[in-house]
Enzyme design. Structure first.
Site, PDB file in Angstrom:
ATOM      1  N   CYS A  21      -9.746 -49.463   8.445  1.00 25.74           N
ATOM      2  CA  CYS A  21     -10.706 -48.564   7.798  1.00 25.74           C
ATOM      3  C   CYS A  21     -12.050 -49.228   7.589  1.00 25.74           C
ATOM      4  O   CYS A  21     -12.471 -49.488   6.454  1.00 25.74           O
ATOM      5  CB  CYS A  21     -10.123 -48.097   6.468  1.00 25.74           C
ATOM      6  SG  CYS A  21      -8.584 -47.239   6.740  1.00 25.74           S
ATOM      7  N   GLU A  22     -12.703 -49.561   8.686  1.00 23.99           N
ATOM      8  CA  GLU A  22     -14.053 -50.117   8.651  1.00 23.99           C
ATOM      9  C   GLU A  22     -14.735 -49.690   9.928  1.00 23.99           C
ATOM     10  O   GLU A  22     -14.121 -49.753  10.999  1.00 23.99           O
ATOM     11  CB  GLU A  22     -14.018 -51.649   8.673  1.00 23.99           C
ATOM     12  CG  GLU A  22     -13.659 -52.268   7.382  1.00 23.99           C
ATOM     13  CD  GLU A  22     -14.352 -53.616   7.173  1.00 23.99           C
ATOM     14  OE1 GLU A  22     -15.477 -53.824   7.684  1.00 23.99           O
ATOM     15  OE2 GLU A  22     -13.748 -54.426   6.483  1.00 23.99           O
TER      16      GLU A  22
END
Ligand code: LLP
Length: 422
Positions: A345-346
């Site tokens: 999640c980046e």
């Protein structure tokens, strides 16, 4: 040159089909080729005079299978921690071929290295010299020392991997070099043996190397006149590798070796080299499976099961890694543009942006190339993801040289404190 090529439509590591490995080991996994490691080591080592020490830089890829492969070829090791020192010894590198680099060696690490009888300590500061002197005396030993000098030469590489300018934490400033050697000469338990320099990594131009080496040779004469026994020059690592971009290709090891030999030959010293990337980068790939192909508004995303926790180089240095399909695309396979991304999640969890490549479908296997150096060693368990497994291939043999950890091994050692129990 490397030993990953298509045979009958499937990418192989030497004689092992990567699609078979993917079935047996699961994805993602790193795959290293022994023949490629051997070739890179030999080409490099043969470029230097007999008696030189090629101390493979363990930080690039410290897998024990890789280290043992190189140790069997006669490689020494450049280590930067007690852990790397232990691994090099365990892999069969004799202590006498180990050099210990790094700005922050602890006394415990110094002790370990002295007991192993290493070839030399590359010392980076005056306080480190004093600490080493104390530890050596307490063990009744002499520590062979080179001092890493900072030549203030710009290696013209990525800012995060340049080390030879006065702005960085590395080495003793050029202006203090003579004074540092004078201190070393006086300290008990310290035996000055030479000079060390390292200006950066992924350097694709010989000129900054030559400028730095010339400065070091001049310094050697000055230090000899001051009464120091300079019998070794450690020239560090840093020669770049082709990452298959449109950028300038790096010089070949022979040109590098010929230059270093020419510049240093009148001194009559042992040369020590610390190559890391050059040996390991193109000897390893990261194999991953496409989970989903997702149509965005502006882009198409190929979401694969490897992520930045497995290979952080693109996120950290914007590095380019070629990505190919394991099943060879046919001539008529349409080409599309993808952002190849991982599940983390980046936004920085991306392996390639706007990369045109043969069409990908969910379930396809891909190989991220040139991933053998600074890949697995820099992996983490970010997002509680167990890092990729590692496999070593030799001809038609293969072996898992590091299994993928079970979730429990990744976070099972964490503890909930007493006051939060219940
Ligand atoms: N010797 C010293 C003292 C070093 O600091 C290094 C690398 C080497 C040798 C090996 O350099 P090589 O031959 O591999 O260029 N994680 C970064 C690279 C960091 C390099 C640090 N020092 C990357 O992935 O590009």
């Amino acid at each position: 040159m490397n030993h990953f090529q298509y045979i009958d439509g499937v990418l192989n590591a030497e004689q092992v089909e990567l699609s078979v490995l993917a079935e047996k080991v699961g994805t993602p996994f790193y795959c290293y080729s022994s023949a490629t490691l051997k070739r890179h080591y030999s080409v490099f080592a043969d470029s230097f005079p007999r008696g030189s020490l090629v101390a493979y830089s363990v930080k690039a890829n410290g897998n024990l299978g890789v280290l043992r492969t190189l140790a069997r070829l006669g490689a020494g090791a450049d280590v930067v921690s007690g852990g790397e020192l232990r691994k090099a010894l365990k892999a069969g590198v004799p202590g006498t071929k180990i050099v210990f680099s790094g700005v922050g060696k602890t006394r415990a690490e110094m002790k370990l290295a002295l007991e192993a009888g290493i070839h030399q300590f590359n010392v980076e500061s005056e306080p480190e010299l004093e600490a080493l002197s104390e530890v050596a005396q307490s063990l009744n030993r002499e520590a062979p020392v080179t001092i890493r000098v900072n030549p203030d030469v710009d290696a013209k590489t990525h800012a995060k991997i340049t080390t030879g300018t006065s702005e960085t934490k590395f080495g003793i400033p050029w202006s203090r070099a003579r004074a540092a050697y004078a201190l070393a000469g006086k300290l008990k338990g310290i035996q000055v043996v030479g000079i060390d320099v390292h200006i950066g990594s992924q350097i694709v131009d010989l000129e900054p190397f030559e400028t730095a080496f010339r400065k070091v040779v001049e310094l050697a004469y000055v230090l000899r006149a001051d009464g120091h026994a300079i019998s070794r020059l450690d020239l560090g690592g840093g020669l770049g590798v082709p990452y298959i971009t449109n950028n300038e290709p790096p010089p070949d090891p022979q040109a590098y070796g010929a230059m270093a030999t020419r510049v240093t030959k009148d001194l009559g010293v042992q040369l020590i080299l610390e190559p890391g990337r050059l040996i390991a980068a193109n000897a390893g790939i990261l194999v991953s499976r496409v989970l989903y192909v997702k149509q965005g508004e502006a882009k198409t995303f190929a979401i694969i099961d490897a992520a930045m926790n497995d290979l952080i180089r693109p996120a950290l240095y914007d590095s380019h890694h070629e990505i190919v399909r394991v099943n060879e695309p046919g001539l008529n396979t349409p080409r599309r543009k993808y952002d190849v991304v991982g599940p983390i999640c980046e936004t920085s969890d991306i392996f390639a942006a706007d990369r045109e490549m043969p069409e990908l479908k969910s379930g396809d296997l891909v190989a991220i190339l040139s991933a053998g150096a600074y890949g697995a060693v820099m992996s983490s368990a970010y997002n509680a993801r167990p890092p990729a497994a590692e496999v070593l291939v030799k001809g038609d043999l293969w072996s898992v040289v590091k299994p993928r950890l079970e979730d429990d091994a990744v976070f099972g050692s964490e503890r909930i404190p007493d006051w939060l129990q219940g």
